[in-house]
Scaffold this active site. Structure first.
Site, PDB file in Angstrom:
ATOM      1  N   SER A 111      37.410  42.509  45.850  1.00 41.98           N
ATOM      2  CA  SER A 111      37.440  41.893  44.168  1.00 41.98           C
ATOM      3  C   SER A 111      38.800  42.261  43.161  1.00 41.98           C
ATOM      4  CB  SER A 111      36.015  42.412  43.035  1.00 41.98           C
ATOM      5  OG  SER A 111      36.285  41.629  42.171  1.00 41.98           O
TER       6      SER A 111
ATOM      7  N   TYR B   6      31.906  49.414  40.833  1.00 39.98           N
ATOM      8  CA  TYR B   6      31.389  47.902  40.745  1.00 39.98           C
ATOM      9  C   TYR B   6      33.571  47.945  41.491  1.00 39.98           C
ATOM     10  CZ  TYR B   6      32.193  43.235  41.787  1.00 39.98           C
ATOM     11  OH  TYR B   6      32.391  42.111  42.056  1.00 39.98           O
TER      12      TYR B   6
END
Length: 257
Positions: A138, A148
């Site tokens: 990401s 994350y």
């Protein structure tokens, strides 16, 4: 005819990879937790494109799930030529607001599963002298945004490191770093998306097409959109203290609601 294994295949980026690879004539091994959705997906892709679509139900937050997929990747009789490590999820809330069990589950799926499945796949691929792995990370990998972002940063560093170690073996590895993509990701995490500007959204099918083109070109890192290329470029040169403050505010504005 080659075979691709896709984790998290039933929705979002994983489903887009499945559609594109099936259309290109690849047989598929579809991996997710929901057997019913997997079976429906396999039937649709087989009927539409005439490819073989194998279903493998597995929860990559468990050792049994990772073991099952790793065993399939090590199968020399029916080898996998391309691995798409796509399974992943987000947690709603700031650090210390998220239960530790959820943080550890994220690390299991985003890091341990990626490590073990990449190792299983590339070991068999190196023996054959060919193969590819796409590990979906990401753009959050380039900014300080909790577990994350940290887990996706690990995916990027790990993938590029392994790519260097396996250079010349015929095995290609690439980390894919998308931005906001219209998928089930935010809905599943209970995150609001109404406050995310339209210009920040990417189309999953176009993203996959760009990613596969980058893999063919031998890239080890793919940020498949000019908008996000520019943002990640700024992230690399901005002072960390400034970047941390900006991304914290951005996270509150565009992140979980």
């Amino acid at each position: 005819m080659t075979t691709a294994l896709i984790t998290g295949s039933t929705a979002g980026i994983g489903a887009a990879f499945a559609r594109r690879l099936a259309a290109d004539g690849h047989n598929l091994v579809l991996v997710a937790r929901d057997t019913k959705r997997l079976t429906e997906q396999a039937t649709e892709l087989h009927d539409r494109h005439g490819i073989e679509a194998e279903v493998l139900t597995a929860d990559l937050a468990t050792d049994d799930g990772i073991d099952a997929v790793a065993a399939r990747l090590r199968n020399r009789t029916n080898p996998v030529d391309l691995l798409i490590n796509n399974a992943g999820f987000g947690n709603k809330g700031r650090y210390l607001d998220v239960p530790m069990s959820d943080e550890l589950r994220m690390i299991k799926v985003h890091i341990e599963a990626v490590l073990r499945l990449t190792s299983a796949a590339t070991g068999a691929m190196r023996e054959r002298g060919r193969g590819g792995v796409v590990n979906v990370a990401s753009v959050a990998a380039f900014v300080p945004r909790g577990t994350y972002g940290a887990s996706k940063a690990w995916v990027v560093q790990f993938t590029q490191g392994v790519a260097r170690d396996l250079a010349g073996s015929g095995v290609r590895l690439m980390a894919l770093c998308p931005g906001f993509v219209r998928t089930e990701f935010h809905q599943r995490a209970g995150m609001g998306t109404d406050n995310i500007p339209n210009w920040m959204w990417l189309d999953a099918d176009k993203l996959v097409a760009a990613a596969l083109a980058d893999l063919d070109r031998g890239k080890t890192l793919s940020v498949p959109d000019p908008r996000y290329k520019a943002l990640t470029g700024l992230a690399k040169v901005a002072p960390h203290g400034l970047l941390g403050g900006v991304t914290s505010k951005t996270g509150r504005k565009y992140g979980p609601q």
